[in-house]
Motif scaffolding. Sequence first.
Motif, PDB file in Angstrom:
ATOM      1  N   ILE A 285       0.587  -1.300  -0.480  1.00  0.00           N
ATOM      2  CA  ILE A 285       0.290   0.178  -0.424  1.00  0.00           C
ATOM      3  C   ILE A 285       0.850   1.325   0.028  1.00  0.00           C
ATOM      4  O   ILE A 285       1.828   1.323   0.704  1.00  0.00           O
ATOM      5  CB  ILE A 285      -0.785  -0.042   1.081  1.00  0.00           C
ATOM      6  N   LEU A 286       0.491   1.985  -0.309  1.00  0.00           N
ATOM      7  CA  LEU A 286       1.126   3.364  -0.440  1.00  0.00           C
ATOM      8  C   LEU A 286       0.143   4.142   0.549  1.00  0.00           C
ATOM      9  O   LEU A 286      -1.594   4.613   0.282  1.00  0.00           O
ATOM     10  CB  LEU A 286       0.515   4.079  -1.870  1.00  0.00           C
ATOM     11  N   VAL A 287       0.309   5.011   1.527  1.00  0.00           N
ATOM     12  CA  VAL A 287      -0.169   5.766   3.063  1.00  0.00           C
ATOM     13  C   VAL A 287       0.330   7.466   2.329  1.00  0.00           C
ATOM     14  O   VAL A 287       1.850   7.089   2.892  1.00  0.00           O
ATOM     15  CB  VAL A 287      -0.045   5.058   4.706  1.00  0.00           C
ATOM     16  N   SER A 288      -0.490   8.074   2.951  1.00  0.00           N
ATOM     17  CA  SER A 288       0.010   9.317   3.227  1.00  0.00           C
ATOM     18  C   SER A 288      -1.051   9.959   4.194  1.00  0.00           C
ATOM     19  O   SER A 288      -2.101   9.486   4.429  1.00  0.00           O
ATOM     20  CB  SER A 288      -0.808  10.872   1.876  1.00  0.00           C
ATOM     21  N   MET A 289       0.039  10.385   5.231  1.00  0.00           N
ATOM     22  CA  MET A 289      -0.774  10.719   6.386  1.00  0.00           C
ATOM     23  C   MET A 289      -0.146  12.154   7.208  1.00  0.00           C
ATOM     24  O   MET A 289       0.311  13.069   6.340  1.00  0.00           O
ATOM     25  CB  MET A 289       0.542   9.889   7.769  1.00  0.00           C
ATOM     26  N   ARG A 290      -1.626  12.815   7.995  1.00  0.00           N
ATOM     27  CA  ARG A 290      -1.277  14.207   8.448  1.00  0.00           C
ATOM     28  C   ARG A 290       0.165  14.527   9.377  1.00  0.00           C
ATOM     29  O   ARG A 290       0.205  14.003  10.208  1.00  0.00           O
ATOM     30  CB  ARG A 290      -2.661  14.230   8.960  1.00  0.00           C
ATOM     31  N   ASN A 291       0.672  15.982   8.163  1.00  0.00           N
ATOM     32  CA  ASN A 291       2.333  16.009   8.653  1.00  0.00           C
ATOM     33  C   ASN A 291       1.900  16.737  10.417  1.00  0.00           C
ATOM     34  O   ASN A 291       1.632  17.602  10.192  1.00  0.00           O
ATOM     35  CB  ASN A 291       2.600  16.787   7.802  1.00  0.00           C
ATOM     36  N   ARG A 292       1.162  16.344  11.648  1.00  0.00           N
ATOM     37  CA  ARG A 292       1.382  16.303  12.779  1.00  0.00           C
ATOM     38  C   ARG A 292       1.989  15.414  13.280  1.00  0.00           C
ATOM     39  O   ARG A 292       1.972  13.957  13.671  1.00  0.00           O
ATOM     40  CB  ARG A 292      -0.522  16.357  13.104  1.00  0.00           C
ATOM     41  N   PRO A 293       2.282  15.985  15.079  1.00  0.00           N
ATOM     42  CA  PRO A 293       2.741  15.051  15.816  1.00  0.00           C
ATOM     43  C   PRO A 293       2.527  13.054  16.111  1.00  0.00           C
ATOM     44  O   PRO A 293       1.072  13.388  16.548  1.00  0.00           O
ATOM     45  CB  PRO A 293       2.897  15.570  17.527  1.00  0.00           C
ATOM     46  N   GLY A 294       3.113  12.994  15.959  1.00  0.00           N
ATOM     47  CA  GLY A 294       2.196  11.237  16.340  1.00  0.00           C
ATOM     48  C   GLY A 294       1.561  10.755  15.161  1.00  0.00           C
ATOM     49  O   GLY A 294       1.737   8.995  15.160  1.00  0.00           O
ATOM     50  N   ALA A 295       2.036  10.683  14.266  1.00  0.00           N
ATOM     51  CA  ALA A 295       1.603  10.805  12.846  1.00  0.00           C
ATOM     52  C   ALA A 295       2.372   9.497  12.557  1.00  0.00           C
ATOM     53  O   ALA A 295       1.215   7.971  11.865  1.00  0.00           O
ATOM     54  CB  ALA A 295       2.057  11.209  11.339  1.00  0.00           C
ATOM     55  N   GLU A 353      -4.777   9.868   2.724  1.00  0.00           N
ATOM     56  CA  GLU A 353      -4.459   9.442   1.382  1.00  0.00           C
ATOM     57  C   GLU A 353      -4.275   7.552   1.433  1.00  0.00           C
ATOM     58  O   GLU A 353      -3.154   7.730   2.347  1.00  0.00           O
ATOM     59  CB  GLU A 353      -4.290   9.753   0.323  1.00  0.00           C
ATOM     60  N   LEU A 354      -4.927   6.656   0.874  1.00  0.00           N
ATOM     61  CA  LEU A 354      -4.499   5.492   1.242  1.00  0.00           C
ATOM     62  C   LEU A 354      -4.983   4.838  -0.010  1.00  0.00           C
ATOM     63  O   LEU A 354      -5.893   4.485  -0.480  1.00  0.00           O
ATOM     64  CB  LEU A 354      -5.270   4.884   2.023  1.00  0.00           C
ATOM     65  N   LYS A 355      -3.311   3.988  -0.500  1.00  0.00           N
ATOM     66  CA  LYS A 355      -4.078   3.497  -2.054  1.00  0.00           C
ATOM     67  C   LYS A 355      -3.292   2.168  -2.405  1.00  0.00           C
ATOM     68  O   LYS A 355      -2.565   1.729  -1.623  1.00  0.00           O
ATOM     69  CB  LYS A 355      -3.103   4.424  -3.019  1.00  0.00           C
ATOM     70  N   ARG A 356      -4.558   1.499  -2.037  1.00  0.00           N
ATOM     71  CA  ARG A 356      -3.999  -0.242  -2.245  1.00  0.00           C
ATOM     72  C   ARG A 356      -3.224  -0.874  -3.443  1.00  0.00           C
ATOM     73  O   ARG A 356      -4.044  -0.441  -4.660  1.00  0.00           O
ATOM     74  CB  ARG A 356      -5.136  -0.684  -2.392  1.00  0.00           C
ATOM     75  N   LEU A 357      -1.377  -1.000  -3.334  1.00  0.00           N
ATOM     76  CA  LEU A 357      -1.011  -1.438  -4.768  1.00  0.00           C
ATOM     77  C   LEU A 357      -1.804  -2.396  -5.049  1.00  0.00           C
ATOM     78  O   LEU A 357      -1.222  -3.141  -6.203  1.00  0.00           O
ATOM     79  CB  LEU A 357      -0.249  -1.037  -4.246  1.00  0.00           C
ATOM     80  N   GLY A 358      -1.908  -3.902  -3.715  1.00  0.00           N
ATOM     81  CA  GLY A 358      -2.754  -5.546  -4.510  1.00  0.00           C
ATOM     82  C   GLY A 358      -1.650  -6.002  -3.947  1.00  0.00           C
ATOM     83  O   GLY A 358      -0.849  -5.575  -2.463  1.00  0.00           O
ATOM     84  N   SER A 359      -2.512  -6.763  -3.982  1.00  0.00           N
ATOM     85  CA  SER A 359      -2.034  -8.471  -2.709  1.00  0.00           C
ATOM     86  C   SER A 359      -1.764  -9.447  -3.379  1.00  0.00           C
ATOM     87  O   SER A 359      -2.560  -9.071  -5.523  1.00  0.00           O
ATOM     88  CB  SER A 359      -3.269  -9.398  -2.227  1.00  0.00           C
ATOM     89  N   TYR A 360      -0.530 -10.566  -3.563  1.00  0.00           N
ATOM     90  CA  TYR A 360       0.381 -10.658  -4.343  1.00  0.00           C
ATOM     91  C   TYR A 360       0.369 -12.083  -4.113  1.00  0.00           C
ATOM     92  O   TYR A 360       1.277 -11.944  -2.923  1.00  0.00           O
ATOM     93  CB  TYR A 360       1.171 -10.438  -5.448  1.00  0.00           C
ATOM     94  N   PRO A 361       1.182 -13.529  -4.436  1.00  0.00           N
ATOM     95  CA  PRO A 361       1.412 -14.499  -4.102  1.00  0.00           C
ATOM     96  C   PRO A 361       3.042 -14.031  -3.767  1.00  0.00           C
ATOM     97  O   PRO A 361       3.830 -13.391  -4.376  1.00  0.00           O
ATOM     98  CB  PRO A 361       1.393 -15.012  -4.957  1.00  0.00           C
ATOM     99  N   ALA A 362       3.426 -14.516  -1.687  1.00  0.00           N
ATOM    100  CA  ALA A 362       5.033 -14.767  -1.672  1.00  0.00           C
ATOM    101  C   ALA A 362       5.899 -15.419  -2.634  1.00  0.00           C
ATOM    102  O   ALA A 362       4.948 -16.005  -2.936  1.00  0.00           O
ATOM    103  CB  ALA A 362       4.612 -15.208  -0.501  1.00  0.00           C
ATOM    104  N   GLY A 363       6.966 -14.565  -3.280  1.00  0.00           N
ATOM    105  CA  GLY A 363       7.690 -15.405  -3.697  1.00  0.00           C
ATOM    106  C   GLY A 363       7.901 -16.965  -3.613  1.00  0.00           C
ATOM    107  O   GLY A 363       8.435 -17.316  -2.645  1.00  0.00           O
ATOM    108  N   VAL A 364       7.999 -17.742  -4.878  1.00  0.00           N
ATOM    109  CA  VAL A 364       7.999 -19.250  -4.491  1.00  0.00           C
ATOM    110  C   VAL A 364       9.151 -19.370  -5.086  1.00  0.00           C
ATOM    111  O   VAL A 364      10.360 -20.084  -4.681  1.00  0.00           O
ATOM    112  CB  VAL A 364       6.888 -19.897  -5.661  1.00  0.00           C
ATOM    113  N   LEU A 365      10.114 -19.167  -6.409  1.00  0.00           N
ATOM    114  CA  LEU A 365      11.283 -19.224  -6.709  1.00  0.00           C
ATOM    115  C   LEU A 365      12.055 -18.217  -6.560  1.00  0.00           C
ATOM    116  O   LEU A 365      11.603 -16.976  -6.314  1.00  0.00           O
ATOM    117  CB  LEU A 365      10.957 -19.854  -7.491  1.00  0.00           C
TER     118      LEU A 365
END
Length: 365
Positions: A285-295, A353-365
């Motif tokens: 995922i990509l996440v953009s947080m508000r610029n504040r203490p504790g973000a 903003e939260l952008k879902r880049l994708g779910s995918y199989p963990a590498g096998v080879l």
Amino acid sequence: MSDEQTRLSELRDEIDSLDQQIMDLISARARCAQEVAHVKMEANPEQDVFFYRPEREAQVLRRIKDANPGPLADEEMARLFREIMSACLALEQPMRIAFLGPAGTFTQAAALKHFGHSVISQPMPAIDAVFREVESGAAQYGVVPVENSTEGMINHTLDMFISSPLKICGEVQLRIHHHLMRSPDSGDQPLTRIYSHQQSFAQCRQWLDAHQYGIERVTVSSNAEAARRAASEPGTAAIAGDMAAELYGLEIMAGKIEDRPDNTTRFLIVGRESVGPSGQDKTSILVSMRNRPGALYQLLEPFHRAGISLTRIETRPSPSGTWAYVFYIDFEGHMDDAAISKLLEDLEEDAVELKRLGSYPAGVL
């Protein structure tokens, strides 16, 4: 005939018989794969049918590795089946795979490792060109490097996900072995210049300082380009991999000169379709947080609360403004999992903003 010759003759006859059985079974599997494709097309006559299913292939390869009786290693057995599946899929629709070129790069090696050698691999001049090729539909999937165990993240790849609509559909890790190579026609001519990509120079710095100190090092766009130049310029050498040496007819002067023997690069598979659960998955995922203490705490706390393991977190400047940042996060699990779905809902409450880049199989080879 001696006892040895008799026994060898019997074993060779047995091998011939087994080869015929293997061939018959592979042919039967290919016919079955063709039937699967026909069923899909008949059920969806007005739609584009995707014959390649990343989650299904990952499940098959994991099962092969788990069931392998030996004596071949699990990885070797899985690679054999990878090529069988690649050839079967190509019977119906050979896939076009865009990769960061030119031909002979490690990215092409990663593409062939992941998809098998029956695909059409298309070299592209830059990472953004790979994304455009897939976005336009000219290629079904693209392969781009995302991180190296020695040099860290590939920022250009991360930045492309900010604006691109593509999904991450898979990952593949490739052990990177660098070789010093030159033209076999060079003879005893002294070496005056070494070509390579800047990351390869960085990954071989200690070896070069110890063995080729004082030789000019010239950075080029790729290791394949370095090999091409070394093949035609007297007194030069290149640092590149096995594919480049074979492609440009170079001889290896010194092999495996990387400073770290575990030097590995991770590549991402990008495509236009979401991938279903395979049982062992990652989500990005990509996440953009508000610029504040504790973000940062607000970003990470939901993962801790849900018991979800992060595998990677990186920070990139946001294109939306000065001193704003976007977090790139990889973690275990699939977006269809109830726990992951709840986690993403919690993140969206605090994120800009939260952008879902994708779910995918963990590498096998």
